[in-house]
Scaffold this active site. Sequence first.
Site, short mmCIF file in Angstrom:
data_model
loop_
_atom_site.label_atom_id
_atom_site.label_comp_id
_atom_site.label_asym_id
_atom_site.label_seq_id
_atom_site.Cartn_x
_atom_site.Cartn_y
_atom_site.Cartn_z
N ARG A 314 -49.30 37.19 -18.07
CA ARG A 314 -48.15 37.32 -18.99
C ARG A 314 -48.07 38.67 -19.71
O ARG A 314 -47.00 39.27 -19.78
CB ARG A 314 -48.10 36.17 -20.00
CG ARG A 314 -47.97 34.78 -19.35
CD ARG A 314 -47.42 33.72 -20.31
NE ARG A 314 -46.01 33.92 -20.55
CZ ARG A 314 -45.49 34.43 -21.64
NH1 ARG A 314 -46.27 34.79 -22.63
NH2 ARG A 314 -44.20 34.59 -21.76
N CYS A 344 -58.22 47.31 -11.48
CA CYS A 344 -57.88 48.73 -11.33
C CYS A 344 -56.39 49.00 -11.47
O CYS A 344 -55.75 49.46 -10.52
CB CYS A 344 -58.38 49.20 -9.97
SG CYS A 344 -60.10 48.85 -9.78
N TYR A 373 -48.20 28.87 -18.05
CA TYR A 373 -48.02 30.06 -17.22
C TYR A 373 -49.25 30.96 -17.28
O TYR A 373 -49.15 32.18 -17.28
CB TYR A 373 -46.73 30.80 -17.61
CG TYR A 373 -45.53 29.89 -17.57
CD1 TYR A 373 -45.11 29.34 -16.36
CD2 TYR A 373 -44.83 29.54 -18.72
CE1 TYR A 373 -44.03 28.47 -16.31
CE2 TYR A 373 -43.75 28.67 -18.68
CZ TYR A 373 -43.35 28.14 -17.46
OH TYR A 373 -42.29 27.27 -17.41
N1 LLP Z 1 -36.74 23.81 -15.58
C1 LLP Z 1 -36.52 24.79 -14.68
C2 LLP Z 1 -35.52 24.60 -13.64
C3 LLP Z 1 -37.24 25.99 -14.80
O1 LLP Z 1 -37.02 26.98 -13.91
C4 LLP Z 1 -38.21 26.15 -15.82
C5 LLP Z 1 -38.98 27.38 -15.95
C6 LLP Z 1 -38.41 25.08 -16.71
C7 LLP Z 1 -37.65 23.93 -16.56
C8 LLP Z 1 -39.41 25.12 -17.81
O2 LLP Z 1 -39.12 26.10 -18.75
P1 LLP Z 1 -40.01 26.23 -20.07
O3 LLP Z 1 -39.75 25.00 -20.91
O4 LLP Z 1 -41.42 26.29 -19.65
O5 LLP Z 1 -39.55 27.47 -20.68
N2 LLP Z 1 -43.78 32.61 -16.03
C9 LLP Z 1 -42.84 32.79 -17.11
C10 LLP Z 1 -41.94 31.61 -17.33
C11 LLP Z 1 -41.13 31.21 -16.11
C12 LLP Z 1 -40.25 30.02 -16.33
C13 LLP Z 1 -39.62 29.57 -15.08
N3 LLP Z 1 -38.83 28.39 -15.18
C14 LLP Z 1 -43.62 33.11 -18.40
O6 LLP Z 1 -44.83 33.17 -18.36
O7 LLP Z 1 -43.01 33.36 -19.41
#
Ligand code: LLP
Length: 423
Positions: A314, A344, A373
């Site tokens: 992140r 690296c 994440y």
């Molecule tokens: N529903 C769908 C269709 C999604 O694409 C996502 C997240 C969620 C629910 C859940 O969202 P949340 O409540 O967790 O915000 N790797 C990134 C975040 C990517 C989120 C992708 N989709 C980070 O570390 O910030």
Amino acid sequence: MAVFSYVDGDYRAEQVRIRDIAAACGTPFYCYSRAGIEAAYRRYEDAFRGFDVTICYAVKANSNQSVIKLLAALGAGADVVSGGELRRALAAGVPPERIVFSGVAKTEDEIELALEHNIRQFNVESAPELETISRVATRLGRTASIAFRINPDIDAGTHEKISTGKSENKFGIPWQSARKAYARAAELPGVRVAGVDMHIGSQILKLTPYERAFERVATLVETLRADGHDIDTVDLGGGLGVDYDRNTPTAPSPEEYAVLVGQLLEQLGCRCIIEPGRSLVANAGVLVGSVIYVKEGDQSTFLIIDAAMNDFLRPSMYSAHHGIAPVKLNGRADRTYDIVGPVCETGDTFARQRTLPEQVPGDLVVIEGAGAYGSVMASTYNTRLLVPEILVDGDDYRVIRQRPDYDSLIGLDLDWAEGVRAC
Ligand code: LLP
């Protein structure tokens, strides 16, 4: 409730000293708190009491089987975005009628698997995907309940890499084309229109974008009903942000969010699905690393720890801020560090110019807010082993994913001479 706190100068997860886990398991490792995850889920449940809502945990945030099981035992459903995540949710005991399948491009195999298990709903992201679902369902003699993911062209006000609801993003179908898409769905065999779906982004720190998107959803549902579609569910996605910096709380609470959702549901008189990920697990987890070296640079002092960008992406991927804390309050004078890993790349930097009591090699530090994440985005870059995961429950803990060994990692590679031609 503080699930991570200092007692007698020692950083603890619930009642377990992080240094005791480190002594038994080595570092780096992820450490999650059962109470933290449960409290976050219960908060959603309480906030939405009285509404017909299914809380489908977005498994992508943290897909360890123990974490999914824990949430499933509390009644959570699952939002999955791949055949792999679907398998994980089913294996963890999530009832299929509480599973929604999101994701930009579901393959025939994935659709077949989901249909065989009779999941609650497919969130369809394109016209060709709809055709495929209809074809596979017809072949299997099944009916797929579907919702189209609508792209409402709303700026969620979050980092560009996790903003999904603007017209230039690859997600969903443009809201202006929705009527046509639903009309097509109504003609096709093997699919049943159930609802409307949206998800505008992640780590959303203001309610205004939701408000604007909900307005679009409401108008659309009314139009679609007037067109004769039986829309009884709205899936509002996930995205609610969390406070990564405890000193500056800004994230809207599930209670505030629920008020907004409640208004929409009352207006439309329908059921609802929500898909929270981050807000259920982020602050129930930390990544623990130990200091390898302290290096005096020309412009800053580098605290080099044994966790790196491949373990927790992140900060380098989204320039994300995460609290970093010493595991022992050692009483030494404060120093300012750039906290980095051994990989690296200059991007392998967790934080710049952070002040901590002086750290020496062997000291332990935690990177906070790493429950979402974190582990799921880890890789073996630089041939580093995937980090183990630990779950704490009260005064006890268990390893919920072991550290792999080098032989199995390197052993995945095959010699040319071994001669296979299919995967
Ligand atoms: N529903 C769908 C269709 C999604 O694409 C996502 C997240 C969620 C629910 C859940 O969202 P949340 O409540 O967790 O915000 N790797 C990134 C975040 C990517 C989120 C992708 N989709 C980070 O570390 O910030």
